[in-house]
Design a protein around this motif. Structure first.
Motif, PDB file in Angstrom:
ATOM      1  N   ALA A  71       1.015  -1.212   0.087  1.00 47.14           N
ATOM      2  CA  ALA A  71       0.026   0.244  -0.083  1.00 47.14           C
ATOM      3  C   ALA A  71       0.840   1.133  -0.083  1.00 47.14           C
ATOM      4  O   ALA A  71       0.461   2.212  -0.724  1.00 47.14           O
ATOM      5  CB  ALA A  71      -0.896  -0.105   1.202  1.00 47.14           C
ATOM      6  N   ALA A  72       1.968   1.441   0.815  1.00 42.36           N
ATOM      7  CA  ALA A  72       2.916   2.394   0.948  1.00 42.36           C
ATOM      8  C   ALA A  72       3.687   2.520  -0.456  1.00 42.36           C
ATOM      9  O   ALA A  72       3.910   3.649  -0.962  1.00 42.36           O
ATOM     10  CB  ALA A  72       3.721   2.324   2.271  1.00 42.36           C
ATOM     11  N   ALA A  73       3.932   1.440  -1.033  1.00 42.32           N
ATOM     12  CA  ALA A  73       4.701   1.408  -2.186  1.00 42.32           C
ATOM     13  C   ALA A  73       3.999   1.856  -3.418  1.00 42.32           C
ATOM     14  O   ALA A  73       4.502   2.914  -4.066  1.00 42.32           O
ATOM     15  CB  ALA A  73       5.345   0.200  -2.633  1.00 42.32           C
ATOM     16  N   PHE A  74       2.671   1.551  -3.316  1.00 44.45           N
ATOM     17  CA  PHE A  74       1.585   2.211  -4.625  1.00 44.45           C
ATOM     18  C   PHE A  74       1.530   3.502  -4.188  1.00 44.45           C
ATOM     19  O   PHE A  74       1.386   4.485  -5.003  1.00 44.45           O
ATOM     20  CB  PHE A  74       0.404   1.323  -4.362  1.00 44.45           C
ATOM     21  N   PHE A  75       1.173   4.030  -2.913  1.00 45.49           N
ATOM     22  CA  PHE A  75       1.048   5.520  -2.703  1.00 45.49           C
ATOM     23  C   PHE A  75       2.115   6.340  -3.294  1.00 45.49           C
ATOM     24  O   PHE A  75       2.113   7.472  -3.860  1.00 45.49           O
ATOM     25  CB  PHE A  75       0.805   5.644  -1.234  1.00 45.49           C
ATOM     26  N   TRP A  76       3.380   6.070  -2.754  1.00 42.58           N
ATOM     27  CA  TRP A  76       4.620   6.894  -3.046  1.00 42.58           C
ATOM     28  C   TRP A  76       4.886   6.535  -4.565  1.00 42.58           C
ATOM     29  O   TRP A  76       5.383   7.489  -5.003  1.00 42.58           O
ATOM     30  CB  TRP A  76       5.814   6.389  -2.117  1.00 42.58           C
ATOM     31  N   ASP A  77       4.729   5.498  -5.139  1.00 42.76           N
ATOM     32  CA  ASP A  77       4.977   5.341  -6.574  1.00 42.76           C
ATOM     33  C   ASP A  77       4.139   6.443  -7.521  1.00 42.76           C
ATOM     34  O   ASP A  77       4.781   6.785  -8.642  1.00 42.76           O
ATOM     35  CB  ASP A  77       4.623   3.961  -6.932  1.00 42.76           C
ATOM     36  N   GLY A  78       3.259   7.090  -7.090  1.00 38.32           N
ATOM     37  CA  GLY A  78       2.472   8.028  -7.813  1.00 38.32           C
ATOM     38  C   GLY A  78       2.904   9.347  -7.728  1.00 38.32           C
ATOM     39  O   GLY A  78       2.355  10.398  -8.173  1.00 38.32           O
ATOM     40  N   MET A  79       3.848   9.647  -6.906  1.00 39.55           N
ATOM     41  CA  MET A  79       4.358  10.976  -6.451  1.00 39.55           C
ATOM     42  C   MET A  79       5.335  11.327  -7.668  1.00 39.55           C
ATOM     43  O   MET A  79       6.373  10.540  -7.900  1.00 39.55           O
ATOM     44  CB  MET A  79       5.174  10.875  -5.194  1.00 39.55           C
ATOM     45  N   PRO A  80       5.091  12.526  -8.162  1.00 37.18           N
ATOM     46  CA  PRO A  80       6.018  12.940  -9.456  1.00 37.18           C
ATOM     47  C   PRO A  80       7.394  13.434  -9.062  1.00 37.18           C
ATOM     48  O   PRO A  80       7.816  14.511  -9.192  1.00 37.18           O
ATOM     49  CB  PRO A  80       5.116  14.042 -10.006  1.00 37.18           C
ATOM     50  N   VAL A  81       8.271  12.856  -8.209  1.00 35.32           N
ATOM     51  CA  VAL A  81       9.553  13.266  -7.596  1.00 35.32           C
ATOM     52  C   VAL A  81      10.609  12.230  -7.949  1.00 35.32           C
ATOM     53  O   VAL A  81      10.310  11.007  -8.057  1.00 35.32           O
ATOM     54  CB  VAL A  81       9.402  13.507  -5.864  1.00 35.32           C
ATOM     55  N   THR A  82      11.701  12.693  -7.844  1.00 31.07           N
ATOM     56  CA  THR A  82      12.970  11.730  -8.012  1.00 31.07           C
ATOM     57  C   THR A  82      13.801  11.335  -6.629  1.00 31.07           C
ATOM     58  O   THR A  82      14.177  10.376  -6.778  1.00 31.07           O
ATOM     59  CB  THR A  82      14.006  12.347  -8.799  1.00 31.07           C
ATOM     60  N   MET A  83      13.340  12.100  -5.632  1.00 28.08           N
ATOM     61  CA  MET A  83      14.137  11.643  -4.353  1.00 28.08           C
ATOM     62  C   MET A  83      13.146  11.857  -3.267  1.00 28.08           C
ATOM     63  O   MET A  83      12.135  12.959  -3.458  1.00 28.08           O
ATOM     64  CB  MET A  83      15.315  12.668  -4.239  1.00 28.08           C
ATOM     65  N   TYR A  84      13.381  11.524  -2.235  1.00 28.74           N
ATOM     66  CA  TYR A  84      12.693  11.898  -1.003  1.00 28.74           C
ATOM     67  C   TYR A  84      13.887  12.064   0.137  1.00 28.74           C
ATOM     68  O   TYR A  84      14.947  11.823   0.117  1.00 28.74           O
ATOM     69  CB  TYR A  84      12.125  10.576  -0.344  1.00 28.74           C
ATOM     70  N   ARG A  85      13.361  12.972   0.944  1.00 26.80           N
ATOM     71  CA  ARG A  85      14.179  13.440   1.988  1.00 26.80           C
ATOM     72  C   ARG A  85      13.610  12.922   3.365  1.00 26.80           C
ATOM     73  O   ARG A  85      12.244  13.281   3.817  1.00 26.80           O
ATOM     74  CB  ARG A  85      14.356  14.862   2.008  1.00 26.80           C
ATOM     75  N   PHE A  86      14.284  12.420   4.360  1.00 31.80           N
ATOM     76  CA  PHE A  86      13.842  11.977   5.666  1.00 31.80           C
ATOM     77  C   PHE A  86      14.458  12.876   6.489  1.00 31.80           C
ATOM     78  O   PHE A  86      15.828  13.210   6.391  1.00 31.80           O
ATOM     79  CB  PHE A  86      14.128  10.661   5.911  1.00 31.80           C
ATOM     80  N   ASN A  87      13.741  13.346   7.554  1.00 28.79           N
ATOM     81  CA  ASN A  87      14.409  14.027   8.615  1.00 28.79           C
ATOM     82  C   ASN A  87      15.484  13.176   9.415  1.00 28.79           C
ATOM     83  O   ASN A  87      15.367  11.897   9.435  1.00 28.79           O
ATOM     84  CB  ASN A  87      13.499  14.495   9.785  1.00 28.79           C
ATOM     85  N   LYS A  88      16.468  13.929   9.747  1.00 29.80           N
ATOM     86  CA  LYS A  88      17.718  13.062  10.597  1.00 29.80           C
ATOM     87  C   LYS A  88      17.180  12.254  11.940  1.00 29.80           C
ATOM     88  O   LYS A  88      17.724  11.424  12.150  1.00 29.80           O
ATOM     89  CB  LYS A  88      18.604  14.124  11.084  1.00 29.80           C
ATOM     90  N   ASN A  89      16.052  12.852  12.437  1.00 28.14           N
ATOM     91  CA  ASN A  89      15.542  12.249  13.574  1.00 28.14           C
ATOM     92  C   ASN A  89      14.470  10.924  13.049  1.00 28.14           C
ATOM     93  O   ASN A  89      14.173  10.389  13.955  1.00 28.14           O
ATOM     94  CB  ASN A  89      14.687  13.086  14.501  1.00 28.14           C
ATOM     95  N   CYS A  90      14.516  10.639  11.956  1.00 30.15           N
ATOM     96  CA  CYS A  90      13.663   9.596  11.642  1.00 30.15           C
ATOM     97  C   CYS A  90      14.522   8.322  11.009  1.00 30.15           C
ATOM     98  O   CYS A  90      14.022   7.392  10.750  1.00 30.15           O
ATOM     99  CB  CYS A  90      12.788  10.148  10.400  1.00 30.15           C
TER     100      CYS A  90
END
Length: 96
Positions: A71-90
């Motif tokens: 479900a998460a893979a499907f959700f994020w696969d639809g986003m028109p971005v090339t990268m994701y940024r995660f906060n350092k505390n995550c």
């Protein structure tokens, strides 16, 4: 030695909480050359001064899929971005 980002806490963001929770425990490969290239050349990221861990979107989606978090893979696969940024505390960097 290759590195990965291990997500250790639910990241903030626009996705529903149930989707964001699916990141916890996922190890995402870090392709430093690809990330550097995107940060330098993509106008959406070129002026980013936000601290955090950057990963390629395809690598992140693949990691979710391999962990059967479909479900998460499907959700994020639809986003028109090339990268994701995660906060350092995550998350934390681990040796692959």
């Amino acid at each position: 030695m290759p590195k990965k980002l291990r997500i250790t806490a639910v990241p903030p963001g626009p996705a529903p909480l149930a989707i964001r929770k699916q990141w916890v425990g996922i190890d995402i490969p870090i392709d430093e050359a690809a990330v550097e290239h995107e940060l330098r050349t993509d106008p959406a990221w070129a002026y980013s001064k936000v601290d955090g861990y950057y990963v390629m979107a395809l690598d992140a989606i693949q990691a979710l899929t391999e962990a059967e978090r479909f479900a998460a893979a499907f959700f994020w696969d639809g986003m028109p971005v090339t990268m994701y940024r995660f906060n350092k505390n995550c998350g934390e960097i681990i040796e692959a």
